[in-house]
Design an enzyme around this catalytic site. Structure first.
Site, PDB file in Angstrom:
ATOM      1  N   SER A 535       1.582  -0.180   8.363  1.00 20.83           N
ATOM      2  CA  SER A 535       0.185  -0.439   8.058  1.00 20.83           C
ATOM      3  C   SER A 535      -0.336  -1.548   8.975  1.00 20.83           C
ATOM      4  O   SER A 535      -0.354  -1.374  10.187  1.00 20.83           O
ATOM      5  CB  SER A 535       0.029  -0.785   6.580  1.00 20.83           C
ATOM      6  OG  SER A 535      -1.314  -0.712   6.183  1.00 20.83           O
ATOM      7  N   ASP A 620      -3.281   9.932   3.779  1.00 22.51           N
ATOM      8  CA  ASP A 620      -3.371   8.477   3.686  1.00 22.51           C
ATOM      9  C   ASP A 620      -4.839   8.057   3.646  1.00 22.51           C
ATOM     10  O   ASP A 620      -5.630   8.442   4.509  1.00 22.51           O
ATOM     11  CB  ASP A 620      -2.673   7.856   4.898  1.00 22.51           C
ATOM     12  CG  ASP A 620      -2.500   6.350   4.782  1.00 22.51           C
ATOM     13  OD1 ASP A 620      -3.153   5.727   3.930  1.00 22.51           O
ATOM     14  OD2 ASP A 620      -1.709   5.796   5.562  1.00 22.51           O
ATOM     15  N   HIS A 655      -0.088   6.700   1.672  1.00 21.29           N
ATOM     16  CA  HIS A 655       0.153   5.531   2.512  1.00 21.29           C
ATOM     17  C   HIS A 655       1.624   5.113   2.504  1.00 21.29           C
ATOM     18  O   HIS A 655       2.129   4.593   3.494  1.00 21.29           O
ATOM     19  CB  HIS A 655      -0.729   4.373   2.034  1.00 21.29           C
ATOM     20  CG  HIS A 655      -0.822   3.244   3.007  1.00 21.29           C
ATOM     21  ND1 HIS A 655      -1.289   3.407   4.298  1.00 21.29           N
ATOM     22  CD2 HIS A 655      -0.505   1.922   2.887  1.00 21.29           C
ATOM     23  CE1 HIS A 655      -1.260   2.234   4.925  1.00 21.29           C
ATOM     24  NE2 HIS A 655      -0.789   1.327   4.100  1.00 21.29           N
TER      25      HIS A 655
END
Length: 682
Positions: A535, A620, A655
Site C-alpha cells: 500500500s 481493491d 486490499h
C-alpha cells in the site's frame, strides 16, 4: 526440443496527454482504468499467466512453503473469551475451514456455546467475505453486523436475533461504524459517499424502514471522515469527525437517543482531540499543548476547553496513542523510543504518575485488546515479539501482576531459543537514528540474504510482530528486518510529520539509510538485500527502487500506491481528498513539484532494476488495481535488465488479498518462492 522462455505481455499504448502546471504529461496506460472493458481483465489475466509461467519452476517450492507455513499454525484454535455484560464472546477456528466462527457463552459454569456468526457458512456463495461491525445491544439479544462480499470494502449492515437466529429485514447499505443506544432498539450508523468517505450519521429504529432513517449529522468538509461509537462505560454515544490534522466531537447520553447531540469543542486548524467517559467527567486526549498529546478532564455538563483540567501533561518524547477508562482505573497506551508502553493509573489516587508496564525484550509490540468490561479490575493486552508468539495477558491493575491467559501454540517444531531478535539504529543523513528490528536463526552467517520491510505513512507504526510464516525464511538462513522510518508514528507525532507532505522524501532516504546500514554492518550485502512493502509501503518500494536500484536484489511490492500524481489529481477516487494532508494537493504547484520528484510511476527510467514482483487485487478500493498494472506496463518498456518483472492480480480479492486464511497462506508462499528463487535458495 528446448522449451521456450515465457513471453511477457506488452500493454497497448493509448496516449492520454494533459498539461499540469505547464508540464505536458503523457500517460500511455490510462486506459487500464476502464474496469468494465474486457480488454482490461484480459490483460491482467495475461500478466497472471506470464507470472505463473515464470514461477513454474517454483511450484513445488510453493507447495512446500505452504505446507511448512501451515505446519506452524494451530488450525483448530480458540480465543480467550472476553466479557461483555452477561456474556463471554470469542472466535474460534476449525481445521480445514477458511474463516473464523464467532461464538458466545453465558458467564456461568457449564454454559453451552452459541454461534453468533459462522463465516464459513456465510461465505459459501461469495468469493470474498469480511466482517467489520460486530455490535451487540445491551440486552444481548440483537447483533448488528456488517459484511463485504467483494473486497471493495463496501459494507452492508444487518441485524440478527440471537435468541431465534432470525436475520431481521432491516438492512443498510454502504455503511461504516455502528453504535447502539441503551434502549436496545436504536442504532446510530455512518454511511459513505461516492469516494468511500464516511460522511453521514443516521439513526435507525429496529423494525422501521431504513429509507426513513433520520439524518443526525453530515460532514461537508471532504477532508474529514465521521465515525460513531459508544464509550466503554456505556454512558455516552460519540460522533467523531476527523481529518489527518484536526477533529471535532459530539456527544449524547446513551439512555436518551432522541435528544440533541452536543458539541464538546469546535474544530480548529491543527487541533485533534478524542473523548472518553469516566464517572462525572469526560477524559479527553488532546494535542492542544503539543504534538504528542496530553490528557485532560472536562465536566459532563459543560466540557468546553475553558473547563479542561490537566491530568497528564504533554511530553516531548512520549506519544499518547489512546486512553482506556475503567471504573477504577485509567490506562494510557503510549509510545516512546519506537516501543509501546502501557501506564496504569488508580482512579482514587492523584492520577499523577501511574505505573508503567515494562517488558524485557529489545523489540516487541503490545496493544490493549477486548477490554469491553468497564467494571474489570484487569487490563487485557496482547504481547508479542519477533521470537515470542502472540500472548494474551490479563494484567491486574490493583496488584500490578500479569496473568498469562494464553500464548499462541506454534506447532511444527518451533523453539524460540533457536532464534535471536534485537534492534539496531541506522544513521540517516540528517543525523536521525532509524530503529531497525531484526530477527534471524542463531548461527546465521554475516552477509546473509535479508528481507527488509517498512511502511512509513499516516503515523502508523511498524511493530516487531511474530510471524509463523516468516519462520520459513529464517529456517533457510534469511534475515528478516523491519525499519521504523519517518512517516510512520513509531517515535511519536514528530516522526510522522517529518515524513509527510513536503518532508515525504525523508521516508525514502531513511529506508535507503537502513538498507545501507544492514550492508555496512555485515547483516547483508547488495546482491542479497531484498525489500517488501504494501500500500503506502508499496509507494516506498517504487520510490527507493527508482532512487537506488543498485541496493536491492529483489522487490515484493504489495497493492502499491505508485501512481501518486494521477491519483491525487482525481478527487472522485476513494481517499484522495482526505489525504491532501498526508501527501499534498498536486493542484497546488509547489505540492505538485515535490510529489512529482518522487512519484514512482512518473520517475521510471531506462535503466537496470531489481527483480520485482507486484501484487494487486481487482476489487481493491484503497489502491486501485490500475496503479500497479500501469506501473508494470510502463516499466516493462523501459528497464534495461533481464531480471523478472511480474504482476499478479487477485481477481476476487481486496486490499489485503484473499479473505480466506488458507488462500492467504498460498499468496505468502508464492511471495516467498519468488524471493528464494531470486536468492538462489530454491
Amino acid at each position: 526440443m528446448a522449451s521456450q522462455e515465457p513471453v511477457a505481455p506488452i500493454a497497448e499504448r493509448v496516449p492520454k496527454i494533459e498539461t499540469v502546471h505547464g508540464e505536458v504529461c503523457t500517460d500511455d496506460y490510462s486506459w487500464l482504468r476502464q474496469k468494465s472493458d474486457p480488454k482490461v481483465a484480459a490483460y491482467l489475466r495475461a500478466e497472471n499467466a506470464y507470472t505463473d509461467a515464470v514461477l513454474a519452476p517454483t511450484v513445488q517450492l510453493q507447495e512446500l512453503l505452504y505446507e511448512e507455513i501451515l505446519s506452524h499454525i494451530e488450525q483448530s484454535d480458540e480465543e480467550v473469551p472476553s466479557l461483555y455484560r452477561d456474556w463471554l464472546y470469542y472466535s474460534r477456528t476449525e481445521e480445514g475451514k477458511q474463516y473464523p466462527i464467532y461464538c458466545r457463552k453465558q458467564n456461568s459454569q457449564g454454559a453451552s456455546e452459541e454461534i453468533t456468526l459462522d463465516l464459513n457458512e456465510m461465505s459459501k456463495s461469495v468469493p470474498f467475505l469480511s466482517v467489520a461491525a460486530y455490535e451487540v445491544n445491551d440486552a444481548g439479544d440483537i447483533l448488528a453486523y456488517s459484511t463485504d462480499t467483494t473486497g471493495f470494502r463496501e459494507y452492508k449492515t444487518q441485524f440478527k436475533n440471537l435468541t431465534s437466529g432470525e436475520i431481521l429485514p432491516d438492512t443498510m447499505e454502504r455503511t461504516g461504524s455502528v453504535a447502539w443506544a441503551a434502549d436496545n432498539k436504536t442504532v446510530f450508523y455512518t454511511v459513505e459517499d461516492h469516494a468511500k468517505r464516511d460522511y453521514r450519521v443516521y439513526k435507525h429504529r429496529l423494525g422501521s424502514d431504513p429509507a426513513s432513517d433520520e439524518l443526525i449529522y453530515e460532514e461537508t468538509d471532504e477532508l474529514f471522515r465521521v465515525g460513531v461509537s459508544r464509550t466503554k462505560s456505556g454512558g455516552y454515544l460519540v460522533i467523531t469527525s476527523a481529518s489527518f490534522t484536526a477533529s471535532e466531537v459530539r456527544y449524547l447520553a446513551a439512555e436518551t437517543p432522541d435528544k440533541e447531540w452536543r458539541l464538546v469543542s469546535p474544530r480548529r486548524s491543527m487541533h485533534e482531540y478524542y473523548v472518553e467517559h469516566h464517572g462525572d467527567h469526560f477524559v479527553i486526549l488532546t494535542n492542544d499543548k503539543g504534538k504528542n498529546f496530553r490528557v485532560v478532564t472536562a465536566p459532563l455538563n459543560d466540557p468546553v476547553e475553558s473547563e479542561w483540567k490537566q491530568l497528564v501533561p504533554h511530553r516531548t518524547e512520549v506519544m499518547v496513542e489512546s486512553v482506556l477508562c475503567f471504573r477504577d482505573h485509567l490506562v494510557l497506551y503510549e509510545r516512546e523510543g519506537g516501543l509501546e508502553h502501557l501506564r496504569v493509573f488508580q482512579a482514587s489516587s492523584s492520577w499523577d504518575t501511574g505505573v508503567r508496564l515494562e517488558f524485557p525484550e529489545p523489540a516487541y509490540t503490545l496493544s490493549p485488546v477486548s477490554n469491553n468490561d468497564f467494571e474489570a479490575g484487569f487490563l487485557r493486552l496482547n504481547y508479542q515479539s519477533m521470537v515470542t508468539p502472540p500472548s494474551t495477558i490479563d494484567y491486574d491493575m490493583n496488584t500490578h501482576t500479569p496473568n498469562l491467559r494464553k500464548q499462541v501454540h506454534v506447532p511444527g517444531g518451533f523453539d524460540p531459543a533457536n532464534y535471536e531478535s534485537f534492534r539496531v539504529f541506522a544513521p540517516a543523513a540528517d543525523g536521525e537514528q532509524i530503529p531497525v528490528a531484526i530477527v534471524r536463526l542463531k548461527g546465521t552467517q554475516s552477509g546473509a540474504p535479508t528481507l527488509l520491510s517498512a511502511y512509513g505513512a499516516y503515523g502508523i507504526s511498524s511493530p516487531a510482530r511474530f510471524s509463523s510464516a516468516v519462520l520459513a525464511l529464517l529456517d533457510r538462513g534469511v534475515v528478516f528486518a523491519v525499519a521504523q522510518i519517518r512517516g510512520g508514528g513509531d517515535l511519536g507525532k514528530r516522526w510522522h510529520d517529518e515524513g509527510r507532505m513536503m518532508n515525504k522524501r525523508n521516508t525514502f532516504t531513511d529506508f535507503i539509510a537502513a538498507s545501507q546500514y544492514l550492508i555496512s554492518a555485515g547483516y547483508s550485502d547488495p546482491t542479497k538485500l531484498n525489500i517488501t512493502g504494501g500500500s503506502a509501503g508499496g509507494l516506498l518500494m517504487g520510490a527507493v527502487t527508482n532512487m537506488r536500484p543498485d541496493l536491492f536484489n529483489a522487490v515484493i511490492s504489495l497493492v502499491p500506491f505508485v501512481d501518486v500524481i494521477n491519483t491525487m489529481l482525481d478527487e472522485s477516487l476513494p481517499l484522495t481528498v482526505g489525504e491532501f494532508e498526508e501527501w499534498g494537493n498536486p493542484k497546488i504547484k509547489s505540492n505538485y513539484d515535490y510529489m512529482r520528484s518522487y512519484c514512482p510511476y512518473s520517475n521510471l527510467e531506462a535503466k537496470a532494476y531489481p527483480a520485482i514482483l507486484v501484487k494487486t487485487s481487482f476489487n481493491d478500493s484503497q489502491v486501485m488495481y490500475w496503479e500497479p498494472a500501469k506501473y508494470v506496463a510502463k516499466l516493462r518498456t523501459l528497464k534495461t535488465d533481464s531480471r523478472p518483472l511480474l504482476l499478479k492480480t487477485n481477481m476476487d480479492g481486496g486490499h489485503g488479498g484473499s479473505s480466506g486464511r488458507y488462500d492467504r497462506i498460498k499468496e505468502i508462499a508464492l511471495n516467498y518462492a519468488f524471493l528464494l528463487q531470486q536468492c538462489g535458495l530454491t
